[in-house]
Design a protein around this motif. Structure first.
Motif, short mmCIF file in Angstrom:
data_model
loop_
_atom_site.label_atom_id
_atom_site.label_comp_id
_atom_site.label_asym_id
_atom_site.label_seq_id
_atom_site.Cartn_x
_atom_site.Cartn_y
_atom_site.Cartn_z
N GLU A 78 19.21 -71.97 -15.93
CA GLU A 78 17.74 -72.47 -16.07
C GLU A 78 17.88 -70.59 -15.67
O GLU A 78 18.32 -70.05 -15.20
CB GLU A 78 17.25 -73.00 -14.19
N THR A 79 16.25 -70.86 -16.13
CA THR A 79 15.59 -68.79 -15.92
C THR A 79 14.72 -68.95 -14.20
O THR A 79 13.96 -69.98 -14.75
CB THR A 79 15.17 -68.57 -16.91
N GLU A 80 14.72 -67.97 -13.45
CA GLU A 80 14.28 -67.71 -12.51
C GLU A 80 13.46 -66.08 -12.64
O GLU A 80 14.07 -65.66 -14.04
CB GLU A 80 14.69 -68.21 -10.96
N ASP A 107 12.71 -73.08 -7.63
CA ASP A 107 11.88 -73.92 -7.07
C ASP A 107 12.10 -74.68 -5.75
O ASP A 107 10.59 -74.71 -5.42
CB ASP A 107 12.08 -75.22 -7.70
N ASP A 108 12.54 -74.42 -5.06
CA ASP A 108 12.66 -74.77 -3.75
C ASP A 108 12.36 -73.18 -2.78
O ASP A 108 10.92 -73.41 -2.88
CB ASP A 108 13.81 -75.18 -2.97
#
Length: 123
Positions: A78-80, A107-108
């Motif tokens: 994933e990319t953050e 996401d959290d």
């Protein structure tokens, strides 16, 4: 509290960036941190950051940010977004003090980190 610390650090870095610097510049920083427990690989984070650093007097400041590529063992990547801001101050010719605040979106709950230390040079 972390939010307040981040605002203070970001404000300090921003105000120092507009002071009369003896050195200033934009840079790119690619860094990978991988995690292991014994020989069991758990994952890695690769930061692709653009940053700015400057000095004012005996202090150096930097701020950087960009995408963070997250790869957890056995899961899809994933990319953050991640970033850091830091300061280092030459307290004496041999003694330096430094600190850094960092963040990673998720996401959290977002993740935040603080780092600080003292470095002594013997030569």
């Amino acid at each position: 509290m972390i939010s307040t610390l981040f605002k203070v650090a970001a404000g300090t870095v921003a105000s120092a960036a507009f002071a009369a610097p003896s050195f200033a510049g934009t840079y790119a920083n690619v860094e990978t941190n991988a995690g292991f427990s014994g020989s069991d690989y758990s994952g890695a984070q690769t930061d692709l950051h653009i940053g700015y650093e400057t000095t004012a007097g005996n202090a150096g400041f930097y701020v950087q940010g960009g995408p963070a590529l997250i790869s957890t063992d056995g899961e899809d990547g994933e990319t953050e977004f991640s970033g850091k801001a830091g300061v280092n101050v030459a307290a004496t010719d041999a003694l330096g003090v430094y600190g850094e605040i960092s963040f990673l979106t998720t996401d959290d709950d977002n993740n935040y980190g603080l780092k600080g230390g003292v470095k002594y040079n013997f030569w």
